[in-house]
Design an enzyme around this catalytic site. Structure first.
Site, PDB file in Angstrom:
ATOM      1  N   CYS A 197     -52.739  31.036  34.998  1.00 35.39           N
ATOM      2  CA  CYS A 197     -52.088  31.797  36.067  1.00 35.39           C
ATOM      3  C   CYS A 197     -53.068  32.302  37.123  1.00 35.39           C
ATOM      4  O   CYS A 197     -52.654  32.902  38.114  1.00 35.39           O
ATOM      5  CB  CYS A 197     -51.320  32.963  35.470  1.00 35.39           C
ATOM      6  SG  CYS A 197     -50.069  32.420  34.299  1.00 35.39           S
ATOM      7  N   HIS A 237     -52.199  41.938  39.206  1.00 37.15           N
ATOM      8  CA  HIS A 237     -51.615  40.713  38.631  1.00 37.15           C
ATOM      9  C   HIS A 237     -50.278  41.047  37.986  1.00 37.15           C
ATOM     10  O   HIS A 237     -49.346  40.245  38.069  1.00 37.15           O
ATOM     11  CB  HIS A 237     -52.569  40.123  37.597  1.00 37.15           C
ATOM     12  CG  HIS A 237     -52.021  38.938  36.866  1.00 37.15           C
ATOM     13  ND1 HIS A 237     -51.996  37.678  37.423  1.00 37.15           N
ATOM     14  CD2 HIS A 237     -51.458  38.823  35.634  1.00 37.15           C
ATOM     15  CE1 HIS A 237     -51.452  36.837  36.560  1.00 37.15           C
ATOM     16  NE2 HIS A 237     -51.106  37.500  35.463  1.00 37.15           N
ATOM     17  N   THR A 274     -45.183  41.867  31.847  1.00 38.21           N
ATOM     18  CA  THR A 274     -45.219  41.701  30.390  1.00 38.21           C
ATOM     19  C   THR A 274     -45.722  43.003  29.760  1.00 38.21           C
ATOM     20  O   THR A 274     -46.586  43.678  30.320  1.00 38.21           O
ATOM     21  CB  THR A 274     -46.148  40.552  29.958  1.00 38.21           C
ATOM     22  OG1 THR A 274     -47.481  40.827  30.370  1.00 38.21           O
ATOM     23  CG2 THR A 274     -45.704  39.239  30.564  1.00 38.21           C
ATOM     24  N   PRO A 275     -45.193  43.347  28.604  1.00 34.38           N
ATOM     25  CA  PRO A 275     -45.586  44.614  27.978  1.00 34.38           C
ATOM     26  C   PRO A 275     -47.092  44.711  27.739  1.00 34.38           C
ATOM     27  O   PRO A 275     -47.715  45.734  28.048  1.00 34.38           O
ATOM     28  CB  PRO A 275     -44.805  44.605  26.656  1.00 34.38           C
ATOM     29  CG  PRO A 275     -43.586  43.786  26.956  1.00 34.38           C
ATOM     30  CD  PRO A 275     -44.058  42.711  27.889  1.00 34.38           C
ATOM     31  N   GLU A 302     -54.081  45.429  32.104  1.00 32.63           N
ATOM     32  CA  GLU A 302     -54.616  45.433  33.471  1.00 32.63           C
ATOM     33  C   GLU A 302     -54.799  46.858  33.993  1.00 32.63           C
ATOM     34  O   GLU A 302     -55.807  47.161  34.649  1.00 32.63           O
ATOM     35  CB  GLU A 302     -53.705  44.654  34.422  1.00 32.63           C
ATOM     36  CG  GLU A 302     -54.279  44.643  35.844  1.00 32.63           C
ATOM     37  CD  GLU A 302     -53.464  43.860  36.841  1.00 32.63           C
ATOM     38  OE1 GLU A 302     -52.321  43.479  36.516  1.00 32.63           O
ATOM     39  OE2 GLU A 302     -53.974  43.632  37.947  1.00 32.63           O
ATOM     40  N   LYS A 328     -45.259  40.618  42.282  1.00 30.90           N
ATOM     41  CA  LYS A 328     -44.449  39.748  41.408  1.00 30.90           C
ATOM     42  C   LYS A 328     -43.074  40.358  41.141  1.00 30.90           C
ATOM     43  O   LYS A 328     -42.168  39.664  40.707  1.00 30.90           O
ATOM     44  CB  LYS A 328     -45.168  39.507  40.075  1.00 30.90           C
ATOM     45  CG  LYS A 328     -46.372  38.576  40.176  1.00 30.90           C
ATOM     46  CD  LYS A 328     -46.888  38.198  38.804  1.00 30.90           C
ATOM     47  CE  LYS A 328     -48.110  37.305  38.887  1.00 30.90           C
ATOM     48  NZ  LYS A 328     -49.352  38.048  39.205  1.00 30.90           N
ATOM     49  N   HIS A 368     -43.282  35.092  39.293  1.00 33.15           N
ATOM     50  CA  HIS A 368     -44.649  34.674  38.951  1.00 33.15           C
ATOM     51  C   HIS A 368     -44.813  33.198  39.332  1.00 33.15           C
ATOM     52  O   HIS A 368     -44.239  32.327  38.691  1.00 33.15           O
ATOM     53  CB  HIS A 368     -44.876  34.880  37.454  1.00 33.15           C
ATOM     54  CG  HIS A 368     -46.294  34.716  37.011  1.00 33.15           C
ATOM     55  ND1 HIS A 368     -47.253  34.039  37.746  1.00 33.15           N
ATOM     56  CD2 HIS A 368     -46.932  35.160  35.902  1.00 33.15           C
ATOM     57  CE1 HIS A 368     -48.398  34.065  37.097  1.00 33.15           C
ATOM     58  NE2 HIS A 368     -48.236  34.742  35.973  1.00 33.15           N
ATOM     59  N   PHE A 422     -53.885  32.639  30.896  1.00 29.24           N
ATOM     60  CA  PHE A 422     -54.062  32.205  29.513  1.00 29.24           C
ATOM     61  C   PHE A 422     -55.501  31.710  29.335  1.00 29.24           C
ATOM     62  O   PHE A 422     -56.108  31.186  30.270  1.00 29.24           O
ATOM     63  CB  PHE A 422     -53.123  31.035  29.197  1.00 29.24           C
ATOM     64  CG  PHE A 422     -51.707  31.435  28.861  1.00 29.24           C
ATOM     65  CD1 PHE A 422     -51.324  32.754  28.757  1.00 29.24           C
ATOM     66  CD2 PHE A 422     -50.750  30.453  28.623  1.00 29.24           C
ATOM     67  CE1 PHE A 422     -50.015  33.093  28.441  1.00 29.24           C
ATOM     68  CE2 PHE A 422     -49.443  30.782  28.305  1.00 29.24           C
ATOM     69  CZ  PHE A 422     -49.075  32.110  28.217  1.00 29.24           C
TER      70      PHE A 422
END
Lengths: 413, 284
Positions: free
Chosen positions: A165, A304, A308-309, A315, A336, A341, A400
């Site tokens: 990403c 970013h 997501t949890p 971050e 986002k 995304h 990732f």
């Protein structure tokens, strides 16, 4: 090597995104807090006719004939090709580079780096969905960046890079090194991605996607305590980078300065971001050092934060670690929440969002941020954009495989 | 834009080669290789780390371990090193099986590993995660230009790395098939192609350190190349692999006027297994 007084500047922008296909259209959407996420049909085999995604609604076909080969048939090309070639062509045109009037030597000095994470997978899938068998034999053909360079008639070095990403951010960072070493005089950099049934299913099965299907526009909610995953998007964003001395000698307009880049790796897990912020923080710190700026110099952080949890909290920790006391003073948002995304194209899109912030002196909001998560304490900008002077921005991207990236963009002097 | 030749007169991009290793295995052997212990000295991968990995990742990791064995800096700290992996058409068998599953059984049949383990970044990320390297990690190429793109990006990353992490080095891994796997409509593979892996361990080097006799890679104008072996930008990995095994200086084109010149170490090939060759430096 480049003279020390020369900076790396952005002279061209091209975009094909769920929020629009021009700098101004995207800027208007970000300023208004408008979401590009909705129910969309993304193809066969998904067993579910429609998904909550951020889809590109149209491609700007107002091609600059001086930039693009007349032999290229957009109607015969894949969406991935369109999302690379069309915005790259617009970026070149915006920079005032008409390859048809360039000398052979000048074309040799234009490079191209595309951040595309899974080009072959997308090509094989498209063919397979059409009843083809490419995936069974995998014919060897030039990758998209080389085909695109040929279509755009640029002959400098070309490469595809992938950091999941963060791919398009790595393309931008590496383009800066090509210019700084003197390998090229101009470089087309950015990235693109397309929605695909395989990727959608894979991310769903990883439990990385939001399952908030009842209200698409509320699904992407970075930093919110009720966030439950990201919303996949698609599109392409490309820039033309040049050295400032070269751009000034051409009397190009300068959209902004790519002042610093920082890259690092968590090296802990192939999927999950590291809970220890030290490496993500290092990417930010290195970018600031590259830009010769301090945390207090930054006016806006484009996070970013994909919704997501685990990722958003990690971050926020990295931002607090890198910026110290300044973290709670610098307005921070995740675009986002509006764009979805864009995966390989996300970092480039978010660099564009930073240029919007700089040129309009606004901070784009994080829409849907109703209740900020206690683990994500930052100076958030929920729901609505705000007006503030913006000279320096930081844009984070993570991927990732533990890839971390930070770009520092600032206004042109 | 200026009107200079394709490379400016003061252009310099150079890396010293600290180690070089090659590994190859047939598709039928890769699964067994993935289950083997992956360790050299203090560096080892967690057990079952490669159980979901693509074939090219397995071969790439093996080539890194072999390169570690001949690193000129023994027991060096690799924690800040960068990893670049140039792969060509990786993930094909897994992609075919995934798409067949998606068609026949729906999204539930799609493995969540297809994106993290079979994308262009996967080999580099596996090396970074597996060996604890915190420098930049990214994939390069993906198609037939993978080798030249990998060499190019390794050499051009070097100046930046030299500033941010002066002691860090770059592990450039190139992987690819001699022939792509050929699959039946049900996803079964019906051939046994050879997968190759090549690792170059590169040390960013200032231009004034250039020494024509030292093992190194550099970007030069085609007209300045000393090499007799010149390969196009889409040269297959097999060609470079065999040239380096024969210790032959080689150039690979990156544009129509620039090349990457590779001067491999003066080596004594030491065969560990029939399919794994490691080069060791000759004693001074």
């Amino acid at each position: 090597m480049v003279s020390k007084s020369s900076q790396i500047v952005i002279t061209g922008i091209g975009a094909t995104t769920p929020l629009g296909n021009s700098f101004n259209a995207i800027g208007d959407a970000l300023q208004a807090g408008r979401s590009g996420i909705d129910w969309c049909d993304i193809g066969t085999f998904s067993r579910q006719q429609e998904h909550v995604v951020a889809q590109v609604q149209s491609v700007n076909l107002t091609m600059e004939k001086a930039v693009i080969s007349p032999s290229w048939r957009i109607d015969k090309s894949s969406r991935l090709e369109q999302f690379a070639i069309v915005p790259a062509a617009h970026a070149l045109a915006d920079a005032g580079i008409q390859t048809s009037s360039c000398t052979f030597e000048q074309k040799n000095r234009i490079g191209f780096i595309a951040g595309i994470g899974a080009e072959q997978l997308k090509d094989w899938e498209r063919d397979f969905l059409d009843g083809g068998h490419d995936v069974f034999y995998a014919n060897r053909q030039p990758s998209l960046v080389h085909r695109a360079a040929q279509i755009l008639d640029i002959h400098g070095p070309a490469a595809t890079v992938a950091a999941a990403c963060a791919s398009s951010g790595y393309a931008i960072a590496l383009g800066k090194t090509w210019l700084e070493t003197g390998l090229v005089d101009a470089c087309v950099v950015g990235g693109c991605d397309v929605l695909s049934p395989t990727a959608l299913a894979a991310f769903h099965n990883l439990r990385a996607l939001s399952r908030r299907d009842d209200n698409p526009k509320k699904a992407s909610r970075p930093f919110d305590q009720d966030r439950d995953g990201f919303v996949m998007g698609e599109g392409g964003v490309f820039f033309v980078l040049e050295r400032s001395d070269s751009a000034l000698s051409r009397q190009s307009k300068i959209h902004g300065v790519l002042a610093g880049v920082g890259m690092s790796s968590d090296a802990t897990h192939m999927v999950t971001p590291c809970s220890d912020p030290v490496q993500a923080s290092r990417a930010i710190t290195e970018a600031l050092a590259d830009a010769r700026l301090s945390p207090a110099d930054v006016d806006y952080i484009n996070a970013h934060a994909a919704s997501t949890p685990v990722g958003d909290a990690a971050e926020a920790g990295a931002i607090r670690d890198a910026f110290g006391a300044a973290a709670m003073k610098i307005p921070t948002s995740s675009t986002k929440s509006m764009s979805g995304h864009l995966i390989s194209g996300a970092a480039a899109f978010e660099a564009l969002a930073c240029l919007v912030a700089i040129q309009r002196n606004i901070i784009p909001p994080t829409i849907n941020l109703d209740t900020p998560d206690e683990d994500c304490l930052l100076r958030h900008v929920p729901h609505h954009s705000i007006s503030l002077p913006v000279r320096v921005t930081a844009s984070n991207s993570f991927g990732f495989g533990g890839s971390n990236l930070c770009l520092i963009l600032k206004e042109a002097a | 834009m200026n009107h200079s030749p394709s490379l400016p007169a003061d252009f310099s991009a150079l890396c010293q080669i600290d180690s070089c290793a090659t590994v190859c295995a047939h598709l039928s052997e890769v699964q067994a290789l993935a289950r083997e212990k992956h360790a050299y000295g203090s560096h080892s991968l967690p057990t079952r780390f490669l159980r979901h990995a693509d074939e090219q990742t397995v071969i790439g990791v093996r080539s890194i371990l072999k390169a570690m064995a001949t690193d000129t800096l023994e027991n060096s700290d690799i924690s800040n090193d960068a990893v670049i992996a140039a792969t060509c058409l990786a993930g094909q068998p897994a992609a075919a099986r995934t798409m067949i599953g998606l068609r026949d059984k729906g999204p539930v049949a799609v493995t969540p590993h297809i994106v993290p383990q079979c994308s262009l970044h996967s080999v580099a990320s596996a090396a970074s995660v597996g060996f604890g390297m915190h420098g930049p990690n990214f994939g390069v190429g993906g198609g037939i230009h993978a080798v030249s793109e990998g060499l190019l990006l390794a050499v051009t990353l070097a100046p930046m790395l030299a500033i941010t992490s002066p002691s860090a080095r770059i592990w450039l891994i190139c992987t690819g098939w001699d022939q792509q796997p050929s699959l039946e409509p049900n996803g079964e593979v019906n051939n046994d192609p050879l997968c190759r892996g090549l690792t170059l361990l590169l040390k960013p080097t200032p231009s004034h350190s250039f020494d024509n006799a030292r093992p190194q890679i550099r970007i030069i104008s085609q007209q300045d190349s000393y090499s007799r072996g010149h390969y196009p930008a889409d040269t297959p990995l097999k060609e470079l692999y065999e040239r380096l095994e024969n210790r032959t200086r080689t150039t690979v084109a990156i544009t129509n006027s620039c090349v990457i010149e590779i001067t491999p170490p003066k080596l004594s090939p030491k065969v560990h297994k029939s399919n794994e060759t490691v080069f060791q430096k000759e004693a001074p």
